[in-house]
Design a protein around this motif. Structure first.
Motif, PDB file in Angstrom:
ATOM      1  N   TRP A 118       0.857  -1.205   0.000  1.00 36.67           N
ATOM      2  CA  TRP A 118       0.000   0.000   0.000  1.00 36.67           C
ATOM      3  C   TRP A 118       0.887   1.247   0.000  1.00 36.67           C
ATOM      4  O   TRP A 118       0.701   2.161  -0.789  1.00 36.67           O
ATOM      5  N   PHE A 119       1.851   1.279   0.920  1.00 37.37           N
ATOM      6  CA  PHE A 119       2.760   2.419   1.017  1.00 37.37           C
ATOM      7  C   PHE A 119       3.545   2.603  -0.285  1.00 37.37           C
ATOM      8  O   PHE A 119       3.639   3.719  -0.802  1.00 37.37           O
ATOM      9  N   VAL A 120       4.096   1.529  -0.822  1.00 41.07           N
ATOM     10  CA  VAL A 120       4.920   1.610  -2.033  1.00 41.07           C
ATOM     11  C   VAL A 120       4.098   2.106  -3.213  1.00 41.07           C
ATOM     12  O   VAL A 120       4.553   2.967  -3.978  1.00 41.07           O
ATOM     13  N   ILE A 121       2.876   1.597  -3.370  1.00 45.00           N
ATOM     14  CA  ILE A 121       2.022   2.019  -4.488  1.00 45.00           C
ATOM     15  C   ILE A 121       1.746   3.512  -4.426  1.00 45.00           C
ATOM     16  O   ILE A 121       1.877   4.229  -5.424  1.00 45.00           O
ATOM     17  N   PHE A 122       1.386   4.003  -3.259  1.00 41.53           N
ATOM     18  CA  PHE A 122       1.085   5.429  -3.142  1.00 41.53           C
ATOM     19  C   PHE A 122       2.341   6.291  -3.242  1.00 41.53           C
ATOM     20  O   PHE A 122       2.271   7.427  -3.697  1.00 41.53           O
ATOM     21  N   GLU A 123       3.480   5.776  -2.842  1.00 40.07           N
ATOM     22  CA  GLU A 123       4.739   6.502  -3.023  1.00 40.07           C
ATOM     23  C   GLU A 123       5.064   6.634  -4.501  1.00 40.07           C
ATOM     24  O   GLU A 123       5.502   7.689  -4.951  1.00 40.07           O
ATOM     25  N   LYS A 124       4.850   5.573  -5.258  1.00 42.15           N
ATOM     26  CA  LYS A 124       5.113   5.607  -6.707  1.00 42.15           C
ATOM     27  C   LYS A 124       4.182   6.599  -7.386  1.00 42.15           C
ATOM     28  O   LYS A 124       4.598   7.361  -8.246  1.00 42.15           O
ATOM     29  N   LYS A 125       2.913   6.610  -6.976  1.00 42.35           N
ATOM     30  CA  LYS A 125       1.948   7.558  -7.555  1.00 42.35           C
ATOM     31  C   LYS A 125       2.337   8.993  -7.232  1.00 42.35           C
ATOM     32  O   LYS A 125       2.194   9.887  -8.058  1.00 42.35           O
ATOM     33  N   GLN A 126       2.829   9.210  -6.028  1.00 42.25           N
ATOM     34  CA  GLN A 126       3.204  10.563  -5.617  1.00 42.25           C
ATOM     35  C   GLN A 126       4.423  11.053  -6.400  1.00 42.25           C
ATOM     36  O   GLN A 126       4.516  12.217  -6.730  1.00 42.25           O
ATOM     37  N   GLN A 127       5.351  10.151  -6.667  1.00 36.29           N
ATOM     38  CA  GLN A 127       6.576  10.531  -7.372  1.00 36.29           C
ATOM     39  C   GLN A 127       6.347  10.714  -8.870  1.00 36.29           C
ATOM     40  O   GLN A 127       7.122  11.375  -9.528  1.00 36.29           O
ATOM     41  N   ALA A 128       5.267  10.130  -9.390  1.00 35.09           N
ATOM     42  CA  ALA A 128       4.994  10.218 -10.839  1.00 35.09           C
ATOM     43  C   ALA A 128       4.455  11.568 -11.230  1.00 35.09           C
ATOM     44  O   ALA A 128       4.075  12.393 -10.511  1.00 35.09           O
TER      45      ALA A 128
END
Length: 128
Positions: A118-128
């Motif tokens: 969950w954390f990794v997915i939202f981190e990737k979305k934030q960085q995109a």
């Protein structure tokens, strides 16, 4: 280190007011209130929500601490895996060994892994 309080507050609010943090926090609070105060039990949901929320809430707070104290804004994959392993060892190995109210369960590890994902997915979305 000198920490600017205003900048730290802004960073804190920016981190904690994201859906990726608020949603697991809301689930955790609702679960605790329903279980501890209202006495309601939700079988599957009740058993595995806490381990999910542990990692889903822990990693953003760790990232926030690093941002405020050290100016680092990222956790790399190796750090996430190592910290995840430490959490699993503590919560599924050490605590159940010493305290009867803690029970070691493979599905807790799966729930903790899902919280990490969950954390990794939202981190990737934030960085995109």
């Amino acid at each position: 280190y000198h920490i600017c309080f205003c900048r730290s507050c802004f960073t804190l609010m920016k981190t904690l007011l994201k859906f990726s943090y608020i949603f697991p926090l809301f689930l955790f609070i609702v679960h605790q209130v329903s279980q501890k105060i209202l006495g309601l039990e939700f079988l599957f949901f009740g058993f595995y929500l806490d381990p999910f929320c542990l990692t889903a809430l822990f990693f953003p707070l760790l990232k926030l601490e690093r941002k405020i104290l050290f100016g680092q804004d990222k956790l790399n994959l190796l750090e996430l895996l190592l910290i995840f392993m430490v959490l699993v060892i503590v919560f599924e190995g050490i605590l159940p060994f010493y305290f009867k109210q803690f029970v070691s369960d493979f599905w807790d590890v799966v729930a903790m892994a899902l919280g990490t994902i969950w954390f990794v997915i939202f981190e990737k979305k934030q960085q995109a």
